[in-house]
Design a protein around this motif. Sequence first.
Motif, PDB file in Angstrom:
ATOM      1  N   GLU A 196      17.544  27.816 -28.224  1.00  0.00           N
ATOM      2  CA  GLU A 196      16.383  27.595 -27.374  1.00  0.00           C
ATOM      3  C   GLU A 196      16.532  28.326 -26.048  1.00  0.00           C
ATOM      4  OE1 GLU A 196      13.879  23.859 -25.425  1.00  0.00           O
ATOM      5  OE2 GLU A 196      15.681  23.461 -26.615  1.00  0.00           O
ATOM      6  N   GLN A 197      17.735  28.274 -25.460  1.00  0.00           N
ATOM      7  CA  GLN A 197      17.975  28.971 -24.196  1.00  0.00           C
ATOM      8  C   GLN A 197      17.852  30.478 -24.374  1.00  0.00           C
ATOM      9  OE1 GLN A 197      21.797  27.670 -22.840  1.00  0.00           O
ATOM     10  NE2 GLN A 197      21.075  25.634 -22.219  1.00  0.00           N
ATOM     11  N   GLU A 208      11.355  35.262 -20.816  1.00  0.00           N
ATOM     12  CA  GLU A 208      11.311  35.539 -19.380  1.00  0.00           C
ATOM     13  C   GLU A 208      11.492  37.032 -19.121  1.00  0.00           C
ATOM     14  OE1 GLU A 208      14.193  33.015 -17.556  1.00  0.00           O
ATOM     15  OE2 GLU A 208      13.008  31.200 -17.868  1.00  0.00           O
ATOM     16  N   ARG A 264      14.162  31.389 -24.580  1.00  0.00           N
ATOM     17  CA  ARG A 264      13.522  31.303 -23.259  1.00  0.00           C
ATOM     18  C   ARG A 264      13.892  32.500 -22.399  1.00  0.00           C
ATOM     19  NH1 ARG A 264      13.748  24.897 -21.648  1.00  0.00           N
ATOM     20  NH2 ARG A 264      12.258  24.252 -23.242  1.00  0.00           N
ATOM     21  N   GLN A 265      15.162  32.898 -22.442  1.00  0.00           N
ATOM     22  CA  GLN A 265      15.596  34.057 -21.654  1.00  0.00           C
ATOM     23  C   GLN A 265      14.893  35.330 -22.131  1.00  0.00           C
ATOM     24  OE1 GLN A 265      19.856  34.134 -21.939  1.00  0.00           O
ATOM     25  NE2 GLN A 265      20.134  32.405 -20.528  1.00  0.00           N
TER      26      GLN A 265
END
Length: 133
Positions: A122-123, A130, A126-127
Amino acid sequence: MDKLANRLRDDAERIDATISEQLDDRIRASLENVTPQQPRQPERKARPVTFWWASSLTGVAAAIAVIALVNLQSPGPGTPTTEPASPPLLLPTIEWQAETAVLVSPLEEEYENLQSDLEKAEQAVRQDIERLF
């Protein structure tokens, strides 16, 4: 459907056709001369008694011939013979001592590992999002 039926009736009423006397006479004559035909019943041909005797004797002769051929054949040297069945094998019995498996701690560890893997994925997503925006 009612609209279609009404429209067809209206169209039929508007048709204005004249029929000559000759055509009218021909139509009337053809209608009066037609009579329904009676269906003919098929004629049954009676078979002679000799036919029954011949077919019966032929069947009996064929059955006797087959029985004689089967009974007169002797097993040849290459014909396998059947042997009596061997007795079934006796297997020793095993006394099973079944116990339930305790998998609580490995399953908990696996669950925690899966949760951490999902959080990392998930991280990473998201990165990546972004970075794109």
